[in-house]
Design an enzyme around this catalytic site. Structure first.
Site, PDB file in Angstrom:
ATOM      1  N   GLU A 102       1.398  -1.233  -0.063  1.00  0.00           N
ATOM      2  CA  GLU A 102       0.145  -0.055  -0.065  1.00  0.00           C
ATOM      3  C   GLU A 102       1.069   1.235   0.082  1.00  0.00           C
ATOM      4  OE1 GLU A 102      -2.633   1.568  -0.795  1.00  0.00           O
ATOM      5  OE2 GLU A 102      -3.636   1.275   1.011  1.00  0.00           O
ATOM      6  N   ASP A 103       0.627   2.303  -0.617  1.00  0.00           N
ATOM      7  CA  ASP A 103       0.782   3.736  -0.532  1.00  0.00           C
ATOM      8  C   ASP A 103       1.545   4.131   0.780  1.00  0.00           C
ATOM      9  OD1 ASP A 103      -2.012   4.128  -0.566  1.00  0.00           O
ATOM     10  OD2 ASP A 103      -1.571   5.043  -2.495  1.00  0.00           O
ATOM     11  N   ASP A 106      -2.635   5.950   6.505  1.00  0.00           N
ATOM     12  CA  ASP A 106      -3.485   6.861   7.481  1.00  0.00           C
ATOM     13  C   ASP A 106      -3.867   6.895   8.242  1.00  0.00           C
ATOM     14  OD1 ASP A 106      -3.908  10.476   7.420  1.00  0.00           O
ATOM     15  OD2 ASP A 106      -5.180   9.817   5.597  1.00  0.00           O
ATOM     16  N   PHE A 155      -0.275  16.495   3.195  1.00  0.00           N
ATOM     17  CA  PHE A 155      -1.066  15.323   2.578  1.00  0.00           C
ATOM     18  C   PHE A 155      -0.187  15.752   1.413  1.00  0.00           C
ATOM     19  CE2 PHE A 155      -3.595  14.767  -1.807  1.00  0.00           C
ATOM     20  CZ  PHE A 155      -4.118  13.518  -1.271  1.00  0.00           C
ATOM     21  N   ASP A 162      -1.813  10.129  -5.490  1.00  0.00           N
ATOM     22  CA  ASP A 162      -2.397  11.306  -6.732  1.00  0.00           C
ATOM     23  C   ASP A 162      -3.484  12.137  -5.489  1.00  0.00           C
ATOM     24  OD1 ASP A 162      -4.450   9.276  -5.380  1.00  0.00           O
ATOM     25  OD2 ASP A 162      -5.716  10.853  -7.169  1.00  0.00           O
ATOM     26  N   ARG A 168       0.131  11.485  -9.946  1.00  0.00           N
ATOM     27  CA  ARG A 168       1.104  10.112  -9.483  1.00  0.00           C
ATOM     28  C   ARG A 168       2.409   9.749 -10.843  1.00  0.00           C
ATOM     29  NH1 ARG A 168      -3.661   6.814  -7.520  1.00  0.00           N
ATOM     30  NH2 ARG A 168      -5.176   7.833  -7.934  1.00  0.00           N
TER      31      ARG A 168
HETATM   32  P1  IMP Z   1      -6.855   5.276   5.237  1.00  0.00           P
HETATM   33  O1  IMP Z   1      -7.192   4.578   5.123  1.00  0.00           O
HETATM   34  O2  IMP Z   1      -7.050   7.017   5.969  1.00  0.00           O
HETATM   35  O3  IMP Z   1      -5.559   4.315   6.161  1.00  0.00           O
HETATM   36  O4  IMP Z   1      -5.772   5.854   4.031  1.00  0.00           O
HETATM   37  C1  IMP Z   1      -5.187   5.496   3.219  1.00  0.00           C
HETATM   38  C2  IMP Z   1      -5.188   5.775   1.912  1.00  0.00           C
HETATM   39  O5  IMP Z   1      -5.888   7.397   1.439  1.00  0.00           O
HETATM   40  C3  IMP Z   1      -4.386   5.433   0.993  1.00  0.00           C
HETATM   41  O6  IMP Z   1      -4.613   4.469   0.650  1.00  0.00           O
HETATM   42  C4  IMP Z   1      -3.888   6.670  -0.107  1.00  0.00           C
HETATM   43  O7  IMP Z   1      -4.721   6.207  -1.597  1.00  0.00           O
HETATM   44  C5  IMP Z   1      -5.085   7.583   0.835  1.00  0.00           C
HETATM   45  N1  IMP Z   1      -3.876   9.091   0.702  1.00  0.00           N
HETATM   46  C6  IMP Z   1      -4.066   9.452   2.287  1.00  0.00           C
HETATM   47  N2  IMP Z   1      -3.033  10.000   2.422  1.00  0.00           N
HETATM   48  C7  IMP Z   1      -3.121  10.447   1.172  1.00  0.00           C
HETATM   49  C8  IMP Z   1      -2.083  11.415   1.545  1.00  0.00           C
HETATM   50  O8  IMP Z   1      -1.303  12.723   1.438  1.00  0.00           O
HETATM   51  N3  IMP Z   1      -2.365  11.840  -0.337  1.00  0.00           N
HETATM   52  C9  IMP Z   1      -2.392  11.087  -1.451  1.00  0.00           C
HETATM   53  N4  IMP Z   1      -3.146   9.512  -0.830  1.00  0.00           N
HETATM   54  C10 IMP Z   1      -3.484   9.884   0.687  1.00  0.00           C
HETATM   55 MG    MG Z   2      -4.721   4.260  -1.922  1.00  0.00          MG
END
Ligand code: IMP
Ligand code: MG
Length: 182
Positions: A102-103, A106, A155, A162, A168
């Site tokens: 995963e990227d 968060d 962010f 993205d 990206r």
């Molecule tokens: P989570 O469910 O809040 O942990 O979100 C994870 C997903 O939110 C990641 O796979 C990203 O696609 C997106 N995301 C969270 N923070 C960022 C950011 O700073 N930049 C871009 N995408 C983000």
């Molecule tokens: Mg993602």
């Protein structure tokens, strides 16, 4: 001057050289941890594509790729809190060593959901490799088994990540200081 074509305010947070060095380390660690075994790298579309392609080349193991897709932030910087599976893995993962790639971790909602979905398929092992970890925004108690960098609550875009599907392809991870809605 206001213009919809104004240059975005991008500031490099993690350079391509730092990314490459750290991803190579993660690959070495995974190769050691799973020595003699096979792994399935499950990339979370689309943000993890570049990370997966670099990480995979640093892993010296018998490896296969699969991809999974969940509902994303869309054009918003805030998560809706809702996660839906829009594409499942193509091949059965029961009895396999699975690494979710995963990227960014968060709030943790996405990976908590994906972990539950994939655990239901009874893999031999299930690990999480997240390039970035933003621990300050966590809503679910979940930690990556492998992570590249811990970052503050900014962010970021680039290296697969993205904002409204843009940026990206930037080779560095950059802070997006201004939201562009066009
Ligand atoms: P989570 O469910 O809040 O942990 O979100 C994870 C997903 O939110 C990641 O796979 C990203 O696609 C997106 N995301 C969270 N923070 C960022 C950011 O700073 N930049 C871009 N995408 C983000
Ligand atoms: Mg993602």
């Amino acid at each position: 001057m206001t213009s919809s074509l104004a240059a975005p305010k991008l500031k490099v947070m993690i350079s391509r050289e730092e990314i490459a060095a750290r991803v190579a380390e993660l690959g070495r660690q995974i190769s050691k941890d799973f020595a003699g075994e096979s792994v399935v790298l499950v990339g979370v579309l689309k943000g993890a594509c570049l990370f997966l392609s670099d990480l995979a080349r640093s892993i010296e193991l018998d490896a296969t790729f699969d991809f999974i897709s969940v509902s994303s932030y869309g054009a918003e910087k805030q998560s809706s809190g809702e996660v839906k599976l829009s594409k499942d893995v193509d091949s059965a993962i029961n009895g396999k060593n699975v690494i979710i790639v995963e990227d960014i971790l968060d709030t943790g909602l996405t990976l908590t959901y994906l972990r539950k979905v994939l655990m239901a398929a009874q893999p031999k092992a299930l690990k999480i490799a997240a390039l970035l970890d933003k621990p300050s925004r966590r809503q679910q108690p979940i930690q990556p088994d492998y992570f590249g960098f811990k970052i503050p609550d900014e962010f970021v875009v680039g290296y697969g990540m993205d904002f409204a599907e843009r940026y990206r392809n930037l080779p560095d991870i950059c802070i997006l200081e201004e939201a562009h809605t066009v």
